[in-house]
Design a protein around this motif. Sequence first.
Motif, PDB file in Angstrom:
ATOM      1  N   ALA A  50       0.774  -1.352   0.086  1.00 11.93           N
ATOM      2  CA  ALA A  50      -0.042  -0.066   0.056  1.00 11.93           C
ATOM      3  C   ALA A  50       0.977   1.286  -0.061  1.00 11.93           C
ATOM      4  O   ALA A  50       1.853   1.298   0.586  1.00 11.93           O
ATOM      5  CB  ALA A  50      -0.954  -0.097   1.160  1.00 11.93           C
ATOM      6  N   ASN A  51       0.555   2.234  -0.682  1.00  8.73           N
ATOM      7  CA  ASN A  51       1.196   3.550  -0.835  1.00  8.73           C
ATOM      8  C   ASN A  51       0.897   4.358   0.573  1.00  8.73           C
ATOM      9  O   ASN A  51      -0.509   4.618   0.660  1.00  8.73           O
ATOM     10  CB  ASN A  51       0.932   4.261  -2.146  1.00  8.73           C
ATOM     11  N   VAL A  52       1.681   4.676   1.083  1.00 10.89           N
ATOM     12  CA  VAL A  52       1.343   5.878   2.390  1.00 10.89           C
ATOM     13  C   VAL A  52       2.051   6.918   2.222  1.00 10.89           C
ATOM     14  O   VAL A  52       3.302   7.080   1.729  1.00 10.89           O
ATOM     15  CB  VAL A  52       2.152   5.232   3.681  1.00 10.89           C
ATOM     16  N   LEU A  63       6.415  13.190   2.850  1.00 13.86           N
ATOM     17  CA  LEU A  63       7.038  11.711   2.580  1.00 13.86           C
ATOM     18  C   LEU A  63       6.381  10.890   2.310  1.00 13.86           C
ATOM     19  O   LEU A  63       5.245  10.599   2.952  1.00 13.86           O
ATOM     20  CB  LEU A  63       8.023  11.503   3.977  1.00 13.86           C
ATOM     21  N   SER A  64       6.722   9.948   1.251  1.00 11.19           N
ATOM     22  CA  SER A  64       6.007   8.824   0.855  1.00 11.19           C
ATOM     23  C   SER A  64       6.620   7.486   0.906  1.00 11.19           C
ATOM     24  O   SER A  64       7.974   7.444   0.853  1.00 11.19           O
ATOM     25  CB  SER A  64       5.571   8.918  -0.888  1.00 11.19           C
ATOM     26  N   THR A  65       5.940   6.442   1.096  1.00 11.39           N
ATOM     27  CA  THR A  65       6.844   5.065   1.286  1.00 11.39           C
ATOM     28  C   THR A  65       5.749   3.969   0.936  1.00 11.39           C
ATOM     29  O   THR A  65       4.471   4.111   0.586  1.00 11.39           O
ATOM     30  CB  THR A  65       7.092   4.911   2.835  1.00 11.39           C
ATOM     31  N   ASP A  89       2.273  20.112  15.554  1.00  8.56           N
ATOM     32  CA  ASP A  89       2.051  20.301  14.222  1.00  8.56           C
ATOM     33  C   ASP A  89       0.928  19.351  13.817  1.00  8.56           C
ATOM     34  O   ASP A  89       0.668  18.089  14.427  1.00  8.56           O
ATOM     35  CB  ASP A  89       3.174  19.969  13.344  1.00  8.56           C
ATOM     36  N   THR A  90       0.193  19.662  12.798  1.00  5.98           N
ATOM     37  CA  THR A  90      -0.881  18.834  12.139  1.00  5.98           C
ATOM     38  C   THR A  90      -0.126  17.796  11.036  1.00  5.98           C
ATOM     39  O   THR A  90       0.353  18.172  10.147  1.00  5.98           O
ATOM     40  CB  THR A  90      -1.744  19.534  11.402  1.00  5.98           C
ATOM     41  N   LEU A  91      -0.421  16.399  11.238  1.00  4.98           N
ATOM     42  CA  LEU A  91       0.307  15.319  10.557  1.00  4.98           C
ATOM     43  C   LEU A  91      -1.182  14.763   9.668  1.00  4.98           C
ATOM     44  O   LEU A  91      -2.089  14.514  10.482  1.00  4.98           O
ATOM     45  CB  LEU A  91       0.975  14.209  11.197  1.00  4.98           C
ATOM     46  N   GLN A  92      -0.849  14.820   8.343  1.00  2.00           N
ATOM     47  CA  GLN A  92      -2.184  14.094   7.540  1.00  2.00           C
ATOM     48  C   GLN A  92      -1.479  12.951   7.090  1.00  2.00           C
ATOM     49  O   GLN A  92      -0.458  12.894   6.120  1.00  2.00           O
ATOM     50  CB  GLN A  92      -2.502  15.051   6.355  1.00  2.00           C
ATOM     51  N   ILE A  93      -2.134  11.562   7.298  1.00  2.00           N
ATOM     52  CA  ILE A  93      -1.553  10.461   6.590  1.00  2.00           C
ATOM     53  C   ILE A  93      -2.642   9.606   5.709  1.00  2.00           C
ATOM     54  O   ILE A  93      -3.822   9.640   6.303  1.00  2.00           O
ATOM     55  CB  ILE A  93      -1.120   9.404   7.907  1.00  2.00           C
ATOM     56  N   THR A  94      -2.094   9.332   4.587  1.00  3.00           N
ATOM     57  CA  THR A  94      -2.978   8.798   3.496  1.00  3.00           C
ATOM     58  C   THR A  94      -2.432   7.832   3.146  1.00  3.00           C
ATOM     59  O   THR A  94      -1.217   7.499   2.708  1.00  3.00           O
ATOM     60  CB  THR A  94      -3.191   9.616   2.231  1.00  3.00           C
ATOM     61  N   ALA A  95      -3.389   6.410   2.927  1.00  5.36           N
ATOM     62  CA  ALA A  95      -2.964   5.184   2.528  1.00  5.36           C
ATOM     63  C   ALA A  95      -3.785   4.944   1.714  1.00  5.36           C
ATOM     64  O   ALA A  95      -5.040   4.912   1.621  1.00  5.36           O
ATOM     65  CB  ALA A  95      -2.909   4.336   3.640  1.00  5.36           C
TER      66      ALA A  95
END
Length: 254
Positions: A50-52, A63-65, A89-95
């Motif tokens: 999966a792309n994160v 950053l992507s992994t 800080d506000t972090l947004q994580i998308t998978a």
Amino acid sequence: MMTRMRKQIIVSAVLFVVLFLGMIAAAQAQPYTVWGRVFDGDGITPVDGANVTVTDINTGESLSTTTAGGGYYQVVFGPPATKPVNIGDTLQITASYNNKMNTTTVSATGSPQRVDLILAKVTPTPTPSPSPTPTPTYRRAPGGGVTVDSDGDGYSDSYEIRMGTDPHDPKSYPGAPTPKVTPSPSPSPSPIPTPTPILTPTPSYLGTPMPTPTPTPTPTPTPSPSPSPTPGFEAIFAVAGLLAIAYLVLRRRE
């Protein structure tokens, strides 16, 4: 003596300031790690491949992994690759994986920070198809030149404008039949029901209803027969007289 002591104090203060600034710079340049796992829709099955993507909304760094080894991912923010992540800080994580996706937003609380995601199927939003635009028809006008017939009704736009019709409506052109207006049927009046007369009961006296008198039929007189006259003394005397006369006549003949 005093001069030497002053020099030592000044040198010590400068060294303290340098060490303090170095500690602050080292703390700010500390790497910030975000890691976690990506699961399928059931929340149990890990997803590899999966792309994160992790984005710091405050700095704009991203950053992507790719997940591997049981759905695990990890990204590290910090110099020299990116700006450091600050607490708060506000972090947004998308998978995303095979038409499944999930996005979550968290606040940076400290490194390393774990954020797990559960994928959900993405339902595409149908895009409305645009209405086709009628292609204008070009006709050659008498005497040269080209006229435009936008609605294709056989009349040029300039002619329809002069005649007061709509050059973009194929049903509006010079000499077009006027649509007939069908009159709406007027509602029929509902018949008014005739009220039924209410019979007023005859008042009774002393609480006892009075009987309705029954008409008595008038008897028709039957003619009685005339009585036959009974022979009386007159007839006896007449018979006796006739017998006496007959007797006398017989004696005279003897």
